[in-house]
Design a protein around this motif. Structure first.
Motif, PDB file in Angstrom:
ATOM      1  N   ASP A   1       0.793  -1.202   0.000  1.00  0.00           N
ATOM      2  CA  ASP A   1       0.000   0.000   0.000  1.00  0.00           C
ATOM      3  C   ASP A   1       0.823   1.248   0.000  1.00  0.00           C
ATOM      4  OD1 ASP A   1      -0.675  -0.188   3.525  1.00  0.00           O
ATOM      5  OD2 ASP A   1       1.140  -0.406   2.361  1.00  0.00           O
TER       6      ASP A   1
ATOM      7  N   VAL B   1      -2.785   4.159  -2.803  1.00  0.00           N
ATOM      8  CA  VAL B   1      -2.806   3.125  -1.786  1.00  0.00           C
ATOM      9  C   VAL B   1      -3.981   2.197  -2.067  1.00  0.00           C
ATOM     10  CG1 VAL B   1      -2.950   2.655   0.670  1.00  0.00           C
ATOM     11  CG2 VAL B   1      -1.922   4.779  -0.126  1.00  0.00           C
TER      12      VAL B   1
ATOM     13  N   THR C   1      -0.393  12.005   8.820  1.00  0.00           N
ATOM     14  CA  THR C   1       0.399  12.137   9.997  1.00  0.00           C
ATOM     15  C   THR C   1       1.593  11.238   9.943  1.00  0.00           C
ATOM     16  OG1 THR C   1      -1.481  10.967  10.857  1.00  0.00           O
ATOM     17  CG2 THR C   1      -1.049  13.105  11.796  1.00  0.00           C
ATOM     18  N   THR C   2       1.641  10.368  10.854  1.00  0.00           N
ATOM     19  CA  THR C   2       2.881   9.768  11.292  1.00  0.00           C
ATOM     20  C   THR C   2       2.981   8.344  10.797  1.00  0.00           C
ATOM     21  OG1 THR C   2       2.993  11.206  13.149  1.00  0.00           O
ATOM     22  CG2 THR C   2       3.942   9.011  13.435  1.00  0.00           C
ATOM     23  N   VAL C   3       4.128   7.968  10.282  1.00  0.00           N
ATOM     24  CA  VAL C   3       4.376   6.616   9.833  1.00  0.00           C
ATOM     25  C   VAL C   3       5.678   6.152  10.456  1.00  0.00           C
ATOM     26  CG1 VAL C   3       4.692   5.128   7.862  1.00  0.00           C
ATOM     27  CG2 VAL C   3       3.285   7.174   7.640  1.00  0.00           C
ATOM     28  N   MET C   4       5.600   5.223  11.337  1.00  0.00           N
ATOM     29  CA  MET C   4       6.804   4.685  11.979  1.00  0.00           C
ATOM     30  C   MET C   4       7.699   5.828  12.473  1.00  0.00           C
ATOM     31  SD  MET C   4       7.698   1.180   9.956  1.00  0.00           S
ATOM     32  CE  MET C   4       7.763   1.832   8.296  1.00  0.00           C
TER      33      MET C   4
ATOM     34  N   ARG D   1      -4.607   3.091   7.897  1.00  0.00           N
ATOM     35  CA  ARG D   1      -3.807   2.896   6.693  1.00  0.00           C
ATOM     36  C   ARG D   1      -3.987   1.526   6.072  1.00  0.00           C
ATOM     37  NH1 ARG D   1       1.919   5.148   5.427  1.00  0.00           N
ATOM     38  NH2 ARG D   1       0.728   6.818   6.374  1.00  0.00           N
TER      39      ARG D   1
ATOM     40  N   LYS E   1       8.488  -7.340  19.831  1.00  0.00           N
ATOM     41  CA  LYS E   1       8.239  -6.801  18.501  1.00  0.00           C
ATOM     42  C   LYS E   1       9.361  -7.146  17.531  1.00  0.00           C
ATOM     43  CE  LYS E   1       7.212  -2.470  16.120  1.00  0.00           C
ATOM     44  NZ  LYS E   1       5.929  -2.888  15.551  1.00  0.00           N
TER      45      LYS E   1
ATOM     46  N   ARG F   1       4.429  -3.206  10.867  1.00  0.00           N
ATOM     47  CA  ARG F   1       4.299  -1.914  10.221  1.00  0.00           C
ATOM     48  C   ARG F   1       2.962  -1.284  10.561  1.00  0.00           C
ATOM     49  NH1 ARG F   1       3.766  -3.512   5.616  1.00  0.00           N
ATOM     50  NH2 ARG F   1       3.701  -5.584   6.424  1.00  0.00           N
ATOM     51  N   GLU F   2       2.838  -0.910  11.827  1.00  0.00           N
ATOM     52  CA  GLU F   2       1.618  -0.229  12.235  1.00  0.00           C
ATOM     53  C   GLU F   2       1.724   1.198  11.729  1.00  0.00           C
ATOM     54  OE1 GLU F   2       2.453  -3.255  15.434  1.00  0.00           O
ATOM     55  OE2 GLU F   2       3.466  -2.210  13.853  1.00  0.00           O
ATOM     56  N   ASP F   3       1.726   1.322  10.420  1.00  0.00           N
ATOM     57  CA  ASP F   3       2.257   2.533   9.861  1.00  0.00           C
ATOM     58  C   ASP F   3       1.200   3.441   9.304  1.00  0.00           C
ATOM     59  OD1 ASP F   3       3.236   0.971   6.769  1.00  0.00           O
ATOM     60  OD2 ASP F   3       1.433   0.895   7.968  1.00  0.00           O
ATOM     61  N   GLY F   4       0.828   4.402  10.088  1.00  0.00           N
ATOM     62  CA  GLY F   4       0.075   5.456   9.463  1.00  0.00           C
ATOM     63  C   GLY F   4      -1.252   5.642  10.109  1.00  0.00           C
ATOM     64  N   THR F   5      -1.934   6.616   9.615  1.00  0.00           N
ATOM     65  CA  THR F   5      -3.173   6.938  10.251  1.00  0.00           C
ATOM     66  C   THR F   5      -4.112   7.559   9.261  1.00  0.00           C
ATOM     67  OG1 THR F   5      -1.717   8.595  11.155  1.00  0.00           O
ATOM     68  CG2 THR F   5      -2.748   7.119  12.710  1.00  0.00           C
TER      69      THR F   5
ATOM     70  N   ARG G   1       6.569   2.577   1.133  1.00  0.00           N
ATOM     71  CA  ARG G   1       5.778   2.809   2.332  1.00  0.00           C
ATOM     72  C   ARG G   1       6.183   1.910   3.490  1.00  0.00           C
ATOM     73  NH1 ARG G   1      -0.338   4.251   2.750  1.00  0.00           N
ATOM     74  NH2 ARG G   1       0.547   5.521   1.102  1.00  0.00           N
TER      75      ARG G   1
END
Lengths: 390, 390, 390, 390
Positions: A14, B18, C16-19, D24, C132, D12-16, A24
């Protein structure tokens, strides 16, 4: 419908590229101007526990440096491109935290370029940078310089460290320089030995003709374009998103984001436009020993509906000739308008051989990103399995 | 250095696609299977106050429908493609909130396809969907059907409503079907009247030859590929990000995300690979009446260093022949292996004419996104101006 | 409805925020472990032409360093936190390209921590990192160390250089340590002089009581929590997205992403839960000289419906007590289970004063991002204006 | 170091959240105005094969509707909130493609609101919408109406269908209305039966006092605030990103994005600010039968360093009193300035009970997103395993 159901996570291939960040899930952010203090980057999303051998990274860096065997007309700028890792690696393995690296700029001769601040070279990004940012660092092309691609190769080397653990291999080679092309399809060549070949061209006769073309260009103060072939092997079936975010779309964006790229095609590419369905359709060949359903010719290039098929992914990238010539060109001066001038600096005659490791790096970064998403799918059996349909 | 400085916001042409969402600032999310209840989408990020005329949207929808003049062999499926807007438009103008729309699926004959659930057609996405998701809606290709492109055209129409307010125009036409190509470059044609021409091909002689080719294919139960030319006019200089997120990279991803796309090129594209710098370099022609610095031939295709130049952006997309033939093909049955069969359903002989409005829509969506980012730059004068350099 | 319409771009405060990347348009990516080679970051999306004075950045860095006046029990680790800029700044101004910076780690005493690789301290992230990533750099907390916040302050300083050009100011101060709280609301204090006050607390009597509390904690080998108040002034009305991506949601995420943060509130916050509408509603006070529609008390905290009102934005962040005590605690050893041990290393008694510049930095980064999006709106008059409603 | 190494993918809890899209990997895009044609949404990233029972979704929808038992002063608007699914579900299971759904607006009485187009109600988003978009749909609050939360509950129900397959449960209940609070911590209540209790408050005595408070408010034309407690059970250890994108940051953004939310806290929250480390530290309790390392009191709220611990995640959200009162308030008229007026329309006395299913939905959407990322990690053994350290 009574058969058992398996909960299947959607592969989340994604997303892509935002400004100076590529990818990403496997995310690479680069920085640096050609004649600034340093160039470098941060790779975020690197899986933990991946062995990274600095000597391996340095070996890949060397392939992009000027002065490789047979690279007639290579730029005279000499940079060690020594990669210093600042974070994310501990006792030889990745921590899962961001891996930052820096390469100092040492051989930067700014005086060559200072006079260019008010002049726009033809077919360069001088005027568009000025339009976008209001000003620019004119020394050596600043951020638009191909020097930035050194950071891509370093990040690509990290991606390849990860891909190595998954059995995925990425290859590239010089397929065309000017009018000279390799005579055979990619399968005819030993892709693992490309970097031993002159001009990174695995067809010796073509390589010799390319060398001659480069010499002729150098003598005439001219430059020439070409094509790089890329091949990805071992990517599992099921990578890529089927609609807007197709594997082919991702790969195209990665390649068109390389300096001087002008075209991208996958499988039969533009030739497919002139073909009939009866020729282009891939007849089924059966399931191989690894369980992959194979086609006779894989004309689709390893992607159906935007999703990887498990067969080789093969693609081609066209590069325009380098715009800086060894002869006078017409510059556009902001105040004075057109004037002819020889542009100084140090430049190659053809970007293609040095683009080979860059294509490889961008392909590795793309595939590492896709593979991370692919792995978010549940295993075939296990905790997430849904019981038989009610 | 004593000249006055202007604070310049970085154009944030930031991001892309995405999964089923295309674009970042001008964001389009689509949904729907070929034989499900409905297809549709949500456009988020649409500027407020843009006039949207439903009749205009419906007019654009009609261009993608089968049965257009001269489209020999067009699929027999008849859908009204009536766009119902659910939100985001009030008293004929956009609110700035998400614009959602739905098109009901009415002419869905599932029985034609039900038998296909366990069979993989050659050069279709049947097997890759199964690999990715574990199962699929086999009726009419499900989500992989070209029916999804109707939602793209509707969203593209909304993008064009916005672009209209900014003086940006997007064009596309049929340039090649099989071996038949338009003889002249795009500048020779009246792009505003493309949809009046048979097969959306502005060169009458080529169009006639293409018609003949389509008839021959239809008679033989075969299909054929082709190319669409796209042109973007009026985009201001300075759109696009210079490194990974180049305008060319964004456009390439948009086009390669269309069903059956196999290649993308901008400007001279693959031809540039065989050219010399002395031929390919764009000589400066001077500043025109609108203040745009022009080149003699614009061989770069309106993009330098990934950033728009203010000149026309011209590009080409290659499409493979449609994989469903009117003759028996070898299907791969999950349990029984290979078997020859004629696949039912209703299909075109060539996707190219119907791809023309889709290319146009994807270009409009891409450019709307870029333009929003471009506008985040400060005006030349005003509150954000930084005083003269200290 | 005959009134003239204005095309209004949707402010795209999008994302917003990614990692390890914070923000979307004004994007900050950080890297570094506590005892690795260096920490640092890359700011992408920085507008071009912004003056950056390294001495100013260094001044802000000093506020986060240990050993500030009155900071009883401050950690003994001494780092110069000297920020070296590697790119994106040329002749004292930003180029619009990524701004990278590095701070070398010099005072890293790994021996103190080596024994901790197999032990989990209570209320630390040791076990969750192991869960993790499979392993971790146990030296000084690795990536989880508060040392990482030095990079936030450097990036926040860059954001403040940009905000300076737009007249936006960001403030923070120590409002509570343990049971001691400032007696007055924020408007009672001179926010511009916070960093001259002991413990960055602008209420002298509260500061004295806080100092006494810190001394008591230090003597007992204990630690204590507290709260930081933040205030944003000068943000124009209309920033923020109204639904999921509210200004309040963005600010909450920024603050809850700071080490040890446990709670966030805006305006009356949790007190609002016990209020009646007749008390909490903000009565209109009229339009002020700057054209801002003001309320009597601004109990809403400067945000209505997720969008800035043009009045002060005020919020509060709760921090838990530091988990490392100066007395034996029960460690969980992976092989041996529970055992009491005094943990070595150098630690503060309370994180709150050093968190003040971090809260300020995160607020600056958040607001810089929102402001870039806000500026994507069209000016009130000009080219994008739509003619009067038909 | 000779121990075997395991390659570990970075979760990859990546994004919002971007504008009207939440999440995401598990992505929810909503649309709709209060008095437009319909509201609805698209969930993209839904895993394939998840059973979705429309009756279950409808059951969850009913919890948010007005007129629940004991909801004194509930709004009189009556909507069936009948969810019609348009795509992504086939034979009762998800396809992995986008799931779109629509709820028609039927009981929309626009006349009540038409007069409000030029007036700004106190503590509403009327003026900020106008500032941001230039105009608005004033009917029933348009996009800012709490009607939008119906779409959140529908999407949350889909998320819960997925979480069900993973053994993750999400709960919420009314903990406080005005000055009345539940007397016990969450563990004292049977969370599975919350929706059987009046006002969704599991403490009968508190519920009775809350009812009395609501009646008093209704009688006085006043409104009142309150708090919702949320609890997440069964989330595996290791979810969340440790730096900017902490699980706590994600959850805070999700909750602060709900209409009328004013504060968020996790674990001891703001109380932690007044505690000492010796009180707040979570002593280890040992490993339980499921292999989870447990603490005595879980004061950290199930998150350490931004990463889930495997214990319950517990948090609290503060809501302000509803701004529309049943008595005259001062409106700001764009032309005429301040004037007192009773605002028409249909409104609740307290949003808290109806916010309970919304908090639950947003928590479910957040956790579904985190869980998808968590699953991208490699299994403990298998193909990706890296051989023993060299």
């Amino acid at each position: 419908m009574g058969r058992a159901f398996l909960l299947r996570l959607v592969g989340r291939e994604d997303g892509t590229t935002v400004m100076n960040t590529f990818g990403r899930s496997f995310r690479f952010t680069s920085f640096g101007e050609s004649h600034g203090a340093a160039i470098g980057g941060v790779v975020d999303g690197m899986p933990a526990g991946v062995p990274v051998d600095p000597a391996y990274v340095q070996r890949l860096m060397a392939r992009r440096r000027p002065g490789q065997p047979g690279m007639t007309g290579a730029s005279a700028r000499q940079e060690a491109d020594e990669v210093r890792f600042l974070s994310g690696i501990y006792e030889g393995r990745t921590l899962g935290t961001p891996v930052a690296f820096v390469m100092e700029n040492r051989d930067a001769r700014s005086a060559d370029y200072a006079a260019m601040a008010d002049s726009y070279r033809p077919s360069h990004a001088d005027d568009t940078y000025d339009a976008k940012y209001g000003w620019r660092d004119a020394r050596g092309g600043g951020r638009a310089s191909a020097r930035e691609t050194a950071a891509r190769v370093a990040a690509g080397a990290l991606a390849q460290c990860f891909l190595e653990t998954a059995g995925v291999k990425v290859y590239a080679y010089t397929e065309q320089i000017g009018a000279v092309r390799c005579g055979a399809p990619y399968a005819a060549y030993d892709l693992a030995r490309v970097y031993d070949a002159p001009l990174y061209c695995p067809a010796p006769d073509a390589a010799a003709a390319m060398e001659a073309e480069l010499k002729r260009c150098a003598a005439e103060g001219d430059t020439v374009g070409g094509c790089v072939r890329g091949v990805i092997r071992g990517l599992p079936k099921g990578c890529g998103e089927p609609v807007y975010d197709k594997l082919t779309a991702r790969l195209a964006a990665a390649m068109m984001g390389i300096n001087a790229a002008r075209g991208f095609e996958v499988g039969m590419g533009f030739e497919a436009a002139a073909m009939h369905g009866s020729e282009h359709n891939d007849a089924w060949a059966g399931v191989d020993a690894q369980g992959v359903l194979r086609t006779e010719c894989n004309l689709c290039g390893g992607v159906r509906g935007g999703i990887s098929t498990g067969e080789d992914i093969w693609f081609r990238v066209a590069f325009k000739p380098i715009a800086t010539l060894g002869r006078p060109v017409g510059l556009w001066h902001k105040q004075e308008g057109l004037r002819a001038q020889t542009v100084g600096g140090r430049h190659d005659v053809c970007c293609v051989p040095r683009a080979v490791p860059v294509v490889e790096a961008m392909a590795a970064l793309t595939v590492a990103d896709l593979l991370l998403a692919y792995r978010s799918r549940l295993p075939e059996t296990g905790g997430g399995t849904v019981p038989a349909h009610r």
